[in-house]
Scaffold this active site. Structure first.
Site, mmCIF file in Angstrom:
data_model
loop_
_atom_site.group_PDB
_atom_site.id
_atom_site.type_symbol
_atom_site.label_atom_id
_atom_site.label_comp_id
_atom_site.label_asym_id
_atom_site.label_seq_id
_atom_site.Cartn_x
_atom_site.Cartn_y
_atom_site.Cartn_z
ATOM 1 N N GLU A 83 37.496 0.166 24.567
ATOM 2 C CA GLU A 83 37.381 1.022 26.193
ATOM 3 C C GLU A 83 37.019 0.090 27.062
ATOM 4 O O GLU A 83 35.949 -0.603 26.903
ATOM 5 C CB GLU A 83 36.558 2.236 25.718
ATOM 6 C CG GLU A 83 36.301 3.137 27.023
ATOM 7 C CD GLU A 83 35.330 4.405 26.715
ATOM 8 O OE1 GLU A 83 35.440 4.768 25.823
ATOM 9 O OE2 GLU A 83 35.132 4.940 27.985
ATOM 10 N N LYS A 261 27.897 10.600 24.026
ATOM 11 C CA LYS A 261 28.965 9.807 23.770
ATOM 12 C C LYS A 261 28.867 8.320 24.635
ATOM 13 O O LYS A 261 29.496 7.402 24.110
ATOM 14 C CB LYS A 261 30.180 10.498 24.255
ATOM 15 C CG LYS A 261 31.661 9.764 23.501
ATOM 16 C CD LYS A 261 31.936 8.775 24.732
ATOM 17 C CE LYS A 261 33.427 8.278 24.209
ATOM 18 N NZ LYS A 261 33.993 7.105 24.817
ATOM 19 N N ASP A 277 28.059 0.330 9.441
ATOM 20 C CA ASP A 277 28.919 1.484 9.410
ATOM 21 C C ASP A 277 28.656 2.239 10.456
ATOM 22 O O ASP A 277 27.744 3.102 10.687
ATOM 23 C CB ASP A 277 28.227 2.165 8.012
ATOM 24 C CG ASP A 277 28.862 3.284 7.566
ATOM 25 O OD1 ASP A 277 29.731 4.187 8.445
ATOM 26 O OD2 ASP A 277 28.967 3.618 6.655
ATOM 27 N N HIS A 375 35.929 2.508 36.335
ATOM 28 C CA HIS A 375 36.629 2.799 34.958
ATOM 29 C C HIS A 375 38.264 2.456 35.387
ATOM 30 O O HIS A 375 38.947 1.796 34.374
ATOM 31 C CB HIS A 375 36.439 4.272 34.729
ATOM 32 C CG HIS A 375 36.694 4.577 33.186
ATOM 33 N ND1 HIS A 375 35.961 3.864 32.087
ATOM 34 C CD2 HIS A 375 37.609 5.196 32.488
ATOM 35 C CE1 HIS A 375 36.314 4.410 30.853
ATOM 36 N NE2 HIS A 375 37.310 4.934 31.245
HETATM 37 P P1 NAD Z 1 24.912 -3.370 -0.561
HETATM 38 O O1 NAD Z 1 24.499 -2.863 -1.799
HETATM 39 O O2 NAD Z 1 26.111 -4.253 -0.715
HETATM 40 O O3 NAD Z 1 23.421 -4.494 -0.461
HETATM 41 C C1 NAD Z 1 22.164 -4.042 -0.666
HETATM 42 C C2 NAD Z 1 21.695 -4.663 -1.557
HETATM 43 O O4 NAD Z 1 21.458 -5.953 -1.367
HETATM 44 C C3 NAD Z 1 20.170 -4.233 -2.100
HETATM 45 O O5 NAD Z 1 20.236 -3.359 -3.138
HETATM 46 C C4 NAD Z 1 19.464 -5.442 -2.629
HETATM 47 O O6 NAD Z 1 19.629 -5.733 -3.806
HETATM 48 C C5 NAD Z 1 20.474 -6.932 -1.973
HETATM 49 N N1 NAD Z 1 19.795 -7.526 -1.037
HETATM 50 C C6 NAD Z 1 19.697 -8.770 -0.787
HETATM 51 N N2 NAD Z 1 18.869 -9.316 0.177
HETATM 52 C C7 NAD Z 1 18.359 -8.216 0.748
HETATM 53 C C8 NAD Z 1 17.661 -8.115 1.842
HETATM 54 N N3 NAD Z 1 16.959 -8.994 2.415
HETATM 55 N N4 NAD Z 1 17.154 -6.682 2.259
HETATM 56 C C9 NAD Z 1 17.744 -5.855 1.553
HETATM 57 N N5 NAD Z 1 18.617 -6.091 0.334
HETATM 58 C C10 NAD Z 1 18.902 -7.091 0.043
HETATM 59 O O7 NAD Z 1 24.961 -2.701 0.581
HETATM 60 P P2 NAD Z 1 23.793 -1.615 1.354
HETATM 61 O O8 NAD Z 1 23.213 -1.544 2.511
HETATM 62 O O9 NAD Z 1 23.158 -0.655 0.053
HETATM 63 O O10 NAD Z 1 25.259 -0.308 1.529
HETATM 64 C C11 NAD Z 1 25.794 -0.511 2.842
HETATM 65 C C12 NAD Z 1 27.162 0.013 2.542
HETATM 66 O O11 NAD Z 1 27.191 1.337 2.019
HETATM 67 C C13 NAD Z 1 27.925 0.104 3.740
HETATM 68 O O12 NAD Z 1 29.188 -0.517 3.717
HETATM 69 C C14 NAD Z 1 28.196 1.487 4.020
HETATM 70 O O13 NAD Z 1 29.662 1.646 4.634
HETATM 71 C C15 NAD Z 1 28.506 2.166 2.605
HETATM 72 N N6 NAD Z 1 28.049 3.492 2.213
HETATM 73 C C16 NAD Z 1 27.516 4.560 3.348
HETATM 74 C C17 NAD Z 1 27.571 5.725 2.955
HETATM 75 C C18 NAD Z 1 27.171 6.533 3.751
HETATM 76 O O14 NAD Z 1 26.484 6.013 4.872
HETATM 77 N N7 NAD Z 1 27.162 7.894 3.731
HETATM 78 C C19 NAD Z 1 27.658 6.206 1.427
HETATM 79 C C20 NAD Z 1 28.071 5.021 0.641
HETATM 80 C C21 NAD Z 1 28.352 3.826 0.903
#
Ligand code: NAD
Length: 424
Positions: A83, A261, A277, A375
């Site tokens: 945008e 928005k 996300d 805009h």
């Molecule tokens: P992930 O599982 O890839 O990473 C998290 C893991 O990284 C942790 O469980 C931990 O074991 C490890 N880790 C390493 N260093 C860390 C640190 N410094 N801090 C925290 N953890 C660390 O990702 P996530 O963040 O659990 O999930 C994010 C993804 O899930 C996004 O891609 C999102 O789009 C997707 N997702 C979203 C939804 C929703 O929003 N409803 C549902 C399902 C999946």
């Protein structure tokens, strides 16, 4: 023509093979669909690992917002948005906020909630209390799933059990409260919730259905405030205009949706640029806007003693620096490096600062010269390109469109045709 969309094994093909298949199936030519095909092989290989049935990638403009001072530190902030005016407005308001010290932020610990839905409990109230009695067993089992997160100081910290009365049933809903440190945390908490299901069934004597995080991340709020200089904004009438615009949004959901928005224009641009996300953040923000039972403005505006505008914003901000696309997408990796943030909380705070700047910029334009002036001059460039203008022609078409006061595709096409006819 009709298209047969049944393509067995489509997912097993390579991106170029998939592209060829959709060209054949669509009855269109490769030229017609060239925009869908990838031009960057390296990026295509990465994209193919990130999502399914990939044929190409979609380049979105990546701008860098300037002038931001947050908690006394300057940031260069990457923003991905299609945008016009968004990056300009954020940078502009950041320069006004700078006069009085920039943006001041704070945020909650990175706490996410995972929900476990229990269906058919014969004694929902007693089942609820039995779950509380087993709190430590539930937390221990959850934490066994993610020793790394626990080692980093995060992990499951508490439970909360609610009774949800639905249309025809009563559900016992267990909330697992998890500190996800520098992750967005969805996968982390979903894994824990799934692992807890058998124990929850045993404790409640009922069946578990859903086990998934809540995007209502209301224990993970990020907050920002800024003072905008009255004169730099355009004077007392502009300040009053912004406060009127805010009051309108606070009172009227039709206006609040557009007001919010504008906030999301800034927020989502940084969320996207850092590979986070966008849908999770959108869902959390709009849910928060209705937290009081009625959808309203996420931001607030008031005046200080000197007549300056004081803006504040508080939004759930489930963003991370590990996991998801933040670790796999090269643009996200570079964007995070450019920001130089040390943790997910700092990223969340930068993001809300951009949201507030964006919101103030939109309200200032609406209250002063009207949104269309700024805009439209940027939009005119898009319209000129859409009309087929190329190279030098673009600025010529833009200038004539602006002089004529009508920034429309039909006008742009007419101007371009005239230009080409006159050889200029
Ligand atoms: P992930 O599982 O890839 O990473 C998290 C893991 O990284 C942790 O469980 C931990 O074991 C490890 N880790 C390493 N260093 C860390 C640190 N410094 N801090 C925290 N953890 C660390 O990702 P996530 O963040 O659990 O999930 C994010 C993804 O899930 C996004 O891609 C999102 O789009 C997707 N997702 C979203 C939804 C929703 O929003 N409803 C549902 C399902 C999946």
């Amino acid at each position: 023509m009709s298209v047969n969309s049944r393509i067995p094994g489509f997912y097993k093909l390579t991106p170029p093979e998939r592209f060829k298949t959709i060209v054949e199936r669509s009855g269109l030519s490769e030229g017609d669909l060239a925009g869908l095909a990838a031009t960057d092989g390296k990026m295509l290989a990465i994209a193919d690992r990130m999502a399914e049935n990939v044929v190409g990638t979609l380049p979105i403009p990546l701008g860098v917002a300037a002038n931001f001072t947050i908690n006394g530190r300057d940031y260069l902030i990457p923003m991905a948005t299609e945008e016009p005016s968004v990056v300009a407005a954020a940078s502009n308001m950041a320069s006004v906020a700078r006069i009085h010290g920039g943006f001041h932020t704070s945020s909650d610990q990175p706490i996410m909630i995972s929900q476990i839905q229990v269906v058919g409990a014969k004694d929902p109230q007693a089942a609820r209390l039995r779950l509380y009695e087993r709190r430590q067993d539930l937390l221990d089992l959850a934490n066994e799933q993610d020793p790394l997160l626990v080692k980093l100081g995060g992990g499951a910290k508490d439970i909360e059990v609610r009774i949800v009365e639905a249309a025809s049933k009563t559900y016992v809903v267990l909330h697992l409260i998890v500190d996800v440190r520098d992750a967005m945390g969805a996968n982390a908490v979903n894994t824990m919730a799934e692992a807890l299901a058998p124990l929850v069934e045993q404790i409640t004597g009922a069946r578990v259905r859903l086990r998934i995080l809540s995007n209502k991340a209301d224990r993970r709020l990020a907050r920002v405030r800024a003072t905008y200089d009255c004169q730099a904004l355009g004077g007392p009438d502009v300040v009053d205009g912004i406060i009127d615009a805010y009051a309108f949004a606070a009172a009227d959901p039709y206006r609040a949706a557009t007001h919010n928005k504008g906030i999301m224009n800034g927020i989502i641009a940084v969320v996207l640029a850092t590979g986070n996300d966008t849908r999770a953040v959108e869902a959390g923000a709009h849910c928060h806007a209705a937290a009081g039972g009625r959808y309203t403005s996420l931001s607030h505006y008031e005046k200080d003693d000197a007549g300056n505008l004081v803006g504040t914003l508080e939004v759930p901000m489930a963003v991370g620096l590990v996991g998801g696309a933040t670790k796999t997408h090269p643009v996200a990796q570079a964007a995070v490096k450019l920001l130089g943030v040390q943790g997910a909380q700092e990223l969340a705070e930068v993001i809300v600062a951009v949201g507030l700047a964006q919101n103030t910029g939109a309200l200032r334009a609406l209250s002063a010269e009207g949104i269309q002036k700024g805009h439209m001059s940027l939009h005119a460039r898009n319209i000129a390109v859409a009309a087929g203008a190329d190279g030098d022609e673009i600025e010529k078409v833009v200038s004539r469109l602006k002089d004529g006061g009508h920034v429309r595709l039909d006008k742009a096409q007419a101007v371009l045709a005239e230009l080409r006819q006159s050889g200029g």
